[in-house]
Design a protein around this motif. Structure first.
Motif, PDB file in Angstrom:
ATOM      1  N   UNK A  38      38.928  49.080  48.017  1.00 13.54           N
ATOM      2  CA  UNK A  38      38.916  48.143  48.236  1.00 13.54           C
ATOM      3  C   UNK A  38      39.650  46.872  48.249  1.00 13.54           C
ATOM      4  N   UNK A  39      39.427  45.796  49.291  1.00  7.70           N
ATOM      5  CA  UNK A  39      40.784  44.904  49.244  1.00  7.70           C
ATOM      6  C   UNK A  39      40.628  44.168  47.630  1.00  7.70           C
ATOM      7  N   UNK A  40      41.486  43.564  47.337  1.00  7.71           N
ATOM      8  CA  UNK A  40      41.385  43.058  46.021  1.00  7.71           C
ATOM      9  C   UNK A  40      40.828  41.986  46.460  1.00  7.71           C
ATOM     10  N   UNK A  41      40.020  41.240  44.815  1.00  2.18           N
ATOM     11  CA  UNK A  41      39.584  39.740  44.652  1.00  2.18           C
ATOM     12  C   UNK A  41      39.906  38.599  44.820  1.00  2.18           C
ATOM     13  N   UNK A  59      33.232  42.316  42.512  1.00  2.00           N
ATOM     14  CA  UNK A  59      33.044  42.029  41.501  1.00  2.00           C
ATOM     15  C   UNK A  59      31.699  42.664  40.834  1.00  2.00           C
ATOM     16  N   UNK A  60      30.533  42.800  41.043  1.00  2.00           N
ATOM     17  CA  UNK A  60      29.519  43.276  40.700  1.00  2.00           C
ATOM     18  C   UNK A  60      29.268  44.575  41.219  1.00  2.00           C
ATOM     19  N   UNK A  61      29.925  45.271  42.159  1.00  2.00           N
ATOM     20  CA  UNK A  61      30.028  46.711  42.213  1.00  2.00           C
ATOM     21  C   UNK A  61      30.815  47.416  41.714  1.00  2.00           C
ATOM     22  N   UNK A  62      32.377  46.432  41.404  1.00  2.00           N
ATOM     23  CA  UNK A  62      32.654  47.269  39.682  1.00  2.00           C
ATOM     24  C   UNK A  62      32.273  47.163  38.609  1.00  2.00           C
ATOM     25  N   UNK A  68      34.581  49.369  32.685  1.00  2.00           N
ATOM     26  CA  UNK A  68      35.589  48.789  32.018  1.00  2.00           C
ATOM     27  C   UNK A  68      36.868  49.608  32.446  1.00  2.00           C
ATOM     28  N   UNK A  69      36.538  49.940  34.167  1.00  2.00           N
ATOM     29  CA  UNK A  69      38.200  49.495  34.684  1.00  2.00           C
ATOM     30  C   UNK A  69      38.241  48.009  34.998  1.00  2.00           C
ATOM     31  N   UNK A  70      40.008  48.051  34.880  1.00  2.00           N
ATOM     32  CA  UNK A  70      40.265  46.421  35.319  1.00  2.00           C
ATOM     33  C   UNK A  70      39.853  46.940  37.111  1.00  2.00           C
ATOM     34  N   UNK A  71      40.269  45.392  37.469  1.00  2.00           N
ATOM     35  CA  UNK A  71      39.584  45.435  38.892  1.00  2.00           C
ATOM     36  C   UNK A  71      41.320  44.861  39.940  1.00  2.00           C
TER      37      UNK A  71
END
Length: 152
Positions: A38-41, A59-62, A68-71
């Motif tokens: 996905x595009x970055x937040x 963010x909620x989906x991540x 535990x993974x960075x976004x």
């Protein structure tokens, strides 16, 4: 830049949507789990906090798909107020379509924001991606409310 999910603040009044849609979060999470990028937040960093300005559903989906993974985030230097102002302009031409209630919330928040004090209805409408007549309507309501409060 990649940020830990817990670094991203969502409690600063940067969400003009009336509500987050569970079906969208679930869909995004499922797609993230299957490897879709996905595009970055978009966040604003004030030296201490990373304020989310665009990407609440992502963010909620991540958080659901990979807690535990960075976004991946696009980071702008700016204050919470900068993040708020930016957030009123998101999704006007891309992403999840805004409801009329979402647009109203963005307009009302923009009108209450310090940056709006010197801007015309047209400037605010362009920023929020709405009709000038909508901004005029809500500004007139605010002015009427303020006038009524002063007269009583």
């Amino acid at each position: 830049m990649k940020l830990k999910l817990e670094q991203i603040r969502t409690d600063g009044g940067t969400q003009p949507r009336a509500e987050l849609r569970e079906e969208v979060i679930a869909d995004y999470a499922e797609r993230m789990e299957s490897g879709v990028t996905f595009p970055p937040v978009i966040v604003f960093f004030d030296g201490t906090n990373y304020w989310l300005a665009d990407g609440f559903h992502r963010l909620m989906a991540a958080r659901r798909a990979a807690p535990d993974q960075p976004l991946q985030a696009t980071v702008h230097t700016g204050t919470l107020q900068d993040a708020q102002w930016f957030s009123y302009s998101v999704n006007k031409s891309h992403g999840l379509r805004r409801t009329n209630e979402d647009k109203e919330r963005a307009i009302r928040a923009a009108l209450a924001h310090e940056k709006a004090a010197t801007l015309s209805n047209r400037n605010i409408a362009d920023h929020c991606g709405v009709a000038e007549s909508s901004v005029r309507k809500y500004r007139d309501q605010l002015n009427l409310t303020a006038h009524f409060a002063q007269s009583t």
